[in-house]
Design an enzyme around this catalytic site. Structure first.
Site, short mmCIF file in Angstrom:
data_model
loop_
_atom_site.label_atom_id
_atom_site.label_comp_id
_atom_site.label_asym_id
_atom_site.label_seq_id
_atom_site.Cartn_x
_atom_site.Cartn_y
_atom_site.Cartn_z
N GLU A 164 0.82 -1.22 0.00
CA GLU A 164 0.00 0.00 0.00
C GLU A 164 0.85 1.26 0.00
O GLU A 164 0.31 2.37 0.09
CB GLU A 164 -0.97 -0.03 1.17
N GLY A 165 2.14 1.09 -0.06
CA GLY A 165 2.99 2.27 -0.11
C GLY A 165 4.40 1.86 -0.49
O GLY A 165 4.73 0.67 -0.53
#
Ligand SMILES: *[C@@H]1O[C@H](CO)[C@@H](O)[C@H](O)[C@H]1NC(C)=O
Ligand SMILES: *[C@@H]1O[C@H](CO)[C@@H](O)[C@H](O)[C@H]1NC(C)=O
Ligand SMILES: *[C@@H]1O[C@H](CO)[C@@H](O)[C@H](O)[C@H]1NC(C)=O
Ligand SMILES: *[C@@H]1O[C@H](CO)[C@@H](O)[C@H](O)[C@H]1NC(C)=O
Length: 560
Positions: A164-165
């Protein structure tokens, strides 16, 4: 998907179905994320094996291995399911889970380990780092050996990249190296968010063979409850772009209204959608994945109904589906509970969304004249007060039985709000045409055949989606869903600054503090729940003084 703190009380009693669930590589499956006990509170998740024994789960995805390649050993977190560490380290040793993995596998239920999640700190800066980490996974969880094997001798069946990042660097090399070590039936998948292409995983998905993709159809404009559900986009990617044309795209949904900040899809809607996906995308539809087991098992008959639906014995069986905004009202989403699942633990205490506004069925909508749904100036309309997007950059409102048309400010275009009940003006991709708008007004009749949808905001080292949940002539609710694009995680406090359009005032966030002076908005969001995370979700709300809500100009945004 988010880590959450340890829950408190009694374990859920799992009913055993007596049926035999097992993962299939040729027919749709039901997979559950497990480990984070996202329901928390008094509804603590049960053991991994109890879900495998339930007979209604084909795979369990253990979440998460959430710290990796930042020096030292990786970290795992399974909430209440494992609390003991290897002495002298922060790495958990989970022998009970290890035994459960073998129980599950003996029943044909696959056990997949998910890497990433919203919280934590992770990422590679080179292909070599990805390859080295593949060796670490092999040694700690596969057929290799290590002093530190959290699940003892048991060997996982697959890996899920819930990245997610961070940068995209190294993941393709990581997957290729995993393939070279594990057997050919080892499953490797990824869990992108539904906006296409995914900010971080996009190039990875295009660059390497994956077995499954768990598209997160929630916390975004493209969930199945709004007007921009985009499964079709993902199916097109699978069939035309993915290196593995047999990759399975799973419809990934929240297990209950408290499992996500937005986008909870009630069972009645899932029952309408799944038969369509199965018949329209037979080689691509992989089944349904759920975030997470603890939520679904605390949501009435959700898990059992889902299983019979996906395995073919349930569902409406008709492609004539009823627009589900009506049914959605019975499961009104409380942002209070919803956003408490977010990375930052930010919530509004009395923030409810009523999505019952628009109801229609495909049958009626497709036979409705375009003028009724498209908002042509001066033509008759019946939905008094209803806002719709029209062709081009305009929007229309139904006033005294006639459509009145206005233009969005320059550079912006009309976009539907995620509750499907209204519209706003924002920075977008795609374009509205009369047919696109009338079709999109009918939820999954078309599984998204076009129209405008919001563009991500790209700023220094962060990519963010600005998601407008609901908007009226007086107020709005929105979510800023931000992801790091470098290895450095968000820290304890995150500053978000932008210029607000002159008719909009940002007034509230329980993320921390929000201040608007003139058109300058500054949010100071606390990230105390994790203190380091690769993604954060910040819910905001405020007022609209005249006209419709207009999104902040992307060039004014700063996040650090
Ligand atoms: C798992 O993560 C949660 C949320 O950050 C934290 O409260 C909990 O202490 C962690 N559990 C372990 C065993 O580290
Ligand atoms: C939602 O809207 C419907 C229709 O306007 C109304 O009947 C219902 O009471 C509302 N529910 C809530 C929780 O506000
Ligand atoms: C779907 O609706 C159309 C139009 O009302 C009707 O002709 C058709 O028979 C329906 N199909 C099913 C499967 O119910
Ligand atoms: C994060 O930092 C805050 C403030 O320093 C502290 O109260 C909190 O316990 C920390 N949270 C975690 C998960 O370590």
């Amino acid at each position: 998907m988010f880590l959450r703190s340890v829950g408190i009380t009694a374990a859920v009693l799992l009913s055993s179905y007596g049926t035999h669930a097992a993962f299939s590589s040729s027919t749709p499956n039901v997979m559950y994320y497990w480990g984070q006990n996202s329901a928390g509170g008094g509804s603590t998740q049960s053991t991994l094996a109890s879900y495998c024994n339930s007979g209604i789960a084909d795979a369990l995805i253990m979440s998460f291995l959430y710290v990796f390649n930042v020096g030292g050993l990786p970290s795992i977190n399974f909430s209440n399911a494992c609390q003991t560490t290897f002495s002298g380290t922060n790495l958990l040793t989970c022998s009970a889970i290890g035994k459960d993995i073998e129980t599950c596998q003996s029943k044909g239920v696959k056990i997949i380990l998910s890497l990433g999640g919203a919280s934590g700190s992770y990422g590679f800066s080179s292909d070599e780092q990805g390859q080295t980490f593949a060796q670490t996974i092999w040694d700690m969880f596969g057929g290799g050996s290590s002093t530190y094997r959290p699940f003892g001798d048991s060997v996982i069946d697959g890996i899920d990249l819930d990245i997610e990042g961070g940068p995209s660097t190294g993941y393709i090399a990581f997957v290729k190296a995993l393939r070279s070590k594990f057997s050919s039936n080892f499953l490797i998948g990824a869990a992108p968010q539904c906006p296409f292409p995914d900010a971080i995983l996009g190039t990875v998905l295009d660059g390497v063979d994956l077995d499954f993709v768990n598209v997160q159809f929630y916390n975004n404009y493209c969930s199945a409850v709004g007007n921009s559900f985009n499964y079709e986009t993902w199916a097109n990617w699978a069939q035309n772009t993915s290196p593995n044309k047999d990759v399975k795209v799973y419809f990934t949904v929240p297990g209950s209204s408290t499992a996500a900040g937005s986008g909870y899809t009630p069972m009645s809607t899932i029952q309408a959608i799944v038969p369509q996906l199965r018949s329209q995308y037979p080689g691509t539809f992989g089944g349904v994945s759920v975030w997470d087991a603890s939520q679904a098992w605390n949501n009435d008959q959700f898990a059992s109904q889902l299983y019979s639906l996906v395995k073919g014995s349930g569902g409406s069986g008709s492609t004539n589906v009823t627009n589900t905004k009506a049914t959605a009202s019975s499961t009104t989403t409380a942002m209070a509970t919803a956003t408490s699942q977010s990375a930052t633990g930010i919530s509004f205490s009395s923030y409810t969304t009523n999505t019952s506004t628009a109801t229609s069925s495909i049958a009626t909508a497709t036979s409705t004249s375009v003028s009724g749904t498209c908002g042509v100036a001066g033509q008759a309309c019946s939905a008094e007060g209803r806002y719709v997007c029209t062709t081009g950059t305009s929007y229309a409102v139904c006033v005294y039985g006639k459509w009145s048309v206005s233009s969005c400010p320059s550079s912006t275009q009309c976009i539907p709000t995620t509750d499907g009940a209204s519209i706003y003006c924002g920075y977008s991709f795609g374009s509205n045409t009369c047919s696109a708008v009338s079709a999109r007004d009918v939820l999954h009749a078309t599984l998204n055949k076009g129209g405008a949808y919001p563009k991500p905001y790209k700023v220094s080292q962060v990519e963010a989606q600005f998601i407008v949940e609901s908007a009226s002539t007086d107020e709005f609710k929105a979510v800023i869903n931000a992801h790091r694009t470098n290895v450095k995680p968000f820290t304890k406090s995150v500053t978000i600054e932008f210029k607000s359009p002159s008719n909009v005032k940002f007034t509230n966030t329980e993320a921390g503090t929000i201040r608007q002076v003139g058109t300058s908005v500054r949010i100071q969001a606390n990230n105390y729940k994790f203190n380091q995370s690769m993604a954060i979700v910040v819910a905001v709300k405020g007022t609209v003084s005249k006209g419709v809500f207009v999104a902040p100009n992307p060039s004014s945004l700063r996040i650090k």
